[in-house]
Design a protein around this motif. Structure first.
Motif, mmCIF file in Angstrom:
data_model
loop_
_atom_site.group_PDB
_atom_site.id
_atom_site.type_symbol
_atom_site.label_atom_id
_atom_site.label_comp_id
_atom_site.label_asym_id
_atom_site.label_seq_id
_atom_site.Cartn_x
_atom_site.Cartn_y
_atom_site.Cartn_z
ATOM 1 N N LEU A 157 0.791 -1.223 0.000
ATOM 2 C CA LEU A 157 0.000 0.000 0.000
ATOM 3 C C LEU A 157 0.831 1.285 0.000
ATOM 4 O O LEU A 157 0.554 2.210 -0.769
ATOM 5 N N MET A 158 1.833 1.380 0.860
ATOM 6 C CA MET A 158 2.577 2.644 0.987
ATOM 7 C C MET A 158 3.262 3.053 -0.325
ATOM 8 O O MET A 158 3.078 4.188 -0.797
ATOM 9 N N PRO A 159 4.031 2.165 -0.973
ATOM 10 C CA PRO A 159 4.637 2.550 -2.251
ATOM 11 C C PRO A 159 3.606 2.930 -3.306
ATOM 12 O O PRO A 159 3.814 3.847 -4.104
ATOM 13 N N PHE A 160 2.472 2.213 -3.288
ATOM 14 C CA PHE A 160 1.420 2.511 -4.260
ATOM 15 C C PHE A 160 0.855 3.912 -4.031
ATOM 16 O O PHE A 160 0.667 4.684 -4.970
ATOM 17 N N LEU A 161 0.585 4.252 -2.754
ATOM 18 C CA LEU A 161 0.046 5.575 -2.439
ATOM 19 C C LEU A 161 1.023 6.681 -2.813
ATOM 20 O O LEU A 161 0.623 7.721 -3.344
ATOM 21 N N LEU A 162 2.295 6.464 -2.534
ATOM 22 C CA LEU A 162 3.295 7.482 -2.877
ATOM 23 C C LEU A 162 3.373 7.689 -4.384
ATOM 24 O O LEU A 162 3.636 8.794 -4.872
ATOM 25 N N GLN A 163 3.121 6.611 -5.126
ATOM 26 C CA GLN A 163 3.164 6.688 -6.590
ATOM 27 C C GLN A 163 1.964 7.444 -7.144
ATOM 28 O O GLN A 163 2.110 8.349 -7.981
ATOM 29 N N VAL A 164 0.751 7.094 -6.658
ATOM 30 C CA VAL A 164 -0.449 7.713 -7.231
ATOM 31 C C VAL A 164 -0.731 9.089 -6.637
ATOM 32 O O VAL A 164 -1.362 9.932 -7.281
ATOM 33 N N LEU A 165 -0.264 9.319 -5.406
ATOM 34 C CA LEU A 165 -0.446 10.633 -4.770
ATOM 35 C C LEU A 165 0.881 11.400 -4.801
ATOM 36 O O LEU A 165 1.386 11.850 -3.773
ATOM 37 N N HIS A 166 1.424 11.547 -6.001
ATOM 38 C CA HIS A 166 2.756 12.158 -6.139
ATOM 39 C C HIS A 166 2.774 13.629 -5.725
ATOM 40 O O HIS A 166 3.839 14.211 -5.515
ATOM 41 N N ASP A 167 1.580 14.214 -5.587
ATOM 42 C CA ASP A 167 1.516 15.611 -5.154
ATOM 43 C C ASP A 167 1.499 15.740 -3.631
ATOM 44 O O ASP A 167 1.452 16.843 -3.091
ATOM 45 N N GLN A 168 1.534 14.591 -2.925
ATOM 46 C CA GLN A 168 1.495 14.601 -1.465
ATOM 47 C C GLN A 168 2.836 14.121 -0.899
ATOM 48 O O GLN A 168 3.497 13.267 -1.489
ATOM 49 N N SER A 169 3.208 14.650 0.255
ATOM 50 C CA SER A 169 4.446 14.230 0.903
ATOM 51 C C SER A 169 4.246 12.878 1.590
ATOM 52 O O SER A 169 3.114 12.447 1.828
ATOM 53 N N PRO A 184 -0.940 -5.817 1.442
ATOM 54 C CA PRO A 184 -0.624 -6.280 0.087
ATOM 55 C C PRO A 184 -1.709 -5.905 -0.913
ATOM 56 O O PRO A 184 -2.899 -5.935 -0.581
ATOM 57 N N LEU A 185 -1.311 -5.547 -2.113
ATOM 58 C CA LEU A 185 -2.248 -5.209 -3.184
ATOM 59 C C LEU A 185 -2.027 -6.142 -4.357
ATOM 60 O O LEU A 185 -0.887 -6.516 -4.656
ATOM 61 N N LYS A 186 -3.111 -6.483 -5.019
ATOM 62 C CA LYS A 186 -3.003 -7.327 -6.216
ATOM 63 C C LYS A 186 -3.760 -6.671 -7.366
ATOM 64 O O LYS A 186 -4.634 -5.825 -7.138
ATOM 65 N N PRO A 187 -3.411 -7.023 -8.604
ATOM 66 C CA PRO A 187 -4.089 -6.415 -9.759
ATOM 67 C C PRO A 187 -5.611 -6.541 -9.652
ATOM 68 O O PRO A 187 -6.130 -7.585 -9.285
ATOM 69 N N GLY A 188 -6.295 -5.418 -9.931
ATOM 70 C CA GLY A 188 -7.756 -5.395 -9.849
ATOM 71 C C GLY A 188 -8.280 -4.803 -8.567
ATOM 72 O O GLY A 188 -9.458 -4.433 -8.485
ATOM 73 N N ASP A 189 -7.435 -4.705 -7.532
ATOM 74 C CA ASP A 189 -7.863 -4.069 -6.283
ATOM 75 C C ASP A 189 -8.144 -2.584 -6.522
ATOM 76 O O ASP A 189 -7.554 -1.965 -7.408
ATOM 77 N N THR A 190 -9.033 -2.033 -5.707
ATOM 78 C CA THR A 190 -9.350 -0.608 -5.771
ATOM 79 C C THR A 190 -8.909 0.064 -4.476
ATOM 80 O O THR A 190 -9.293 -0.372 -3.393
ATOM 81 N N VAL A 191 -8.101 1.102 -4.612
ATOM 82 C CA VAL A 191 -7.643 1.878 -3.459
ATOM 83 C C VAL A 191 -8.324 3.239 -3.512
ATOM 84 O O VAL A 191 -8.262 3.936 -4.526
#
Length: 299
Positions: A25-37, A63-70
């Protein structure tokens, strides 16, 4: 010297992202929320502003898998689902996948219309939007626990019901049965039907429907065996009838021949469901642990 800003990070408007690759989750959030610290993203997690498949999480290593919605942000219509007898495993705009506890009906009867998975989930969806509704796809007996799914539209229900044998790739159960089946792995194949007393039993091919159950013994002792069961057909009470037929009824099931009830429940659990999503075509896999109670008989 500038005063420190001690207020929590302002949550973004509710935004949803579909996971394309396996991640946490954390790496994914940092990737999609690139405008946030990084600090802001941690704050969203800490303040329960992050959901994975409509379930609030505060764990950065989820853990996240393809098809999950965040989903990130405040959204009153996406309030998390909580119920002591139902665990929401997955939700999208087309389907709900849940784990049902033993003792809860799948759908209503003349005697009980409210203590059912159908009623509880329908209320959950209608609280989001009064126009929402769920549709039955299959059932689990009241005393059987485990994974089941519901459609959110008539269209999805019809697609799955018309193509059930092709779209349901795997359905597996685990049960504690009396004695130890011999051979330890095999197939039970017979025709079964329901009599006027609502008891399902083996019958001739002319009067019944073909039912096929494959079983594998996972553990055993002098009294009981833990068996994994895979359905090739989906008849009412199929596993319970077939286990009785081979002389090893499911424990806690006096209706179908059991003489023992050490767990004070029917020892049958639907632990695995693998299917093709009726709209996206994606392969969906869900699995829950074998109930801890079952394992206590084999320590």
């Amino acid at each position: 010297m500038k005063p420190q800003n001690t207020s929590r990070a302002k949550a973004p408007r509710c935004r949803s992202f579909e996971v394309q690759d396996e991640n946490t989750l954390m790496p994914f959030l940092l990737q999609v929320l690139h405008d946030q610290s990084r600090t802001a993203v941690k704050s969203f997690l800490a303040h329960k502003l992050v959901q994975v498949n409509n379930r609030v999480t505060t764990q950065f290593d989820t853990p996240l898998k393809p098809g999950d919605t965040v989903t990130v942000g405040m959204n009153k219509s996406a309030a998390p689902f909580h119920h002591p007898m139902l665990n929401l495993l997955y939700e999208d705009e087309h389907l709900l996948v849940v784990e049902k506890a033993s003792g809860l009906l799948s759908m209503g009867t003349e005697r009980d219309k409210t203590k059912t998975a159908y009623y509880i989930l329908n209320n959950y969806l209608r609280n989001k939007d009064p126009r929402n509704h769920i549709f039955i796809l299959h059932r689990l007996d009241r005393e059987t626990s485990g994974i089941m799914m519901f459609a959110k539209s008539k269209k999805v229900q019809e697609i799955l019901q018309k193509n059930w044998n092709d779209m349901i790739r795997e359905r597996k159960y685990v049960a504690v049965v009396e004695g130890c089946p011999q051979p330890e792995q095999g197939q039970v194949k017979s025709y079964i039907s329901e009599n006027k007393a609502l008891i399902v039993h083996a019958t001739s091919s002319q009067d019944g429907k073909l039912a096929i159950t494959n079983y594998t013994t996972l553990k055993s002792n002098r009294q009981f065996a833990l068996v994994e069961l895979e359905l090739e057909t989906g008849r009412k009470n199929q596993i319970r009838v077939h286990m009785q037929e081979i002389g090893h009824p499911v424990t806690g099931d006096p209706k179908y021949g059991a003489t023992k009830n050490p767990l004070r429940r029917l020892a049958l659990h639907a632990f695995k469901l693998d299917f093709i999503h009726p709209i996206t075509g994606k392969n969906m896999k869900f699995e829950t642990p074998i109930p801890a109670k079952f394992m206590t008989l084999f320590k």
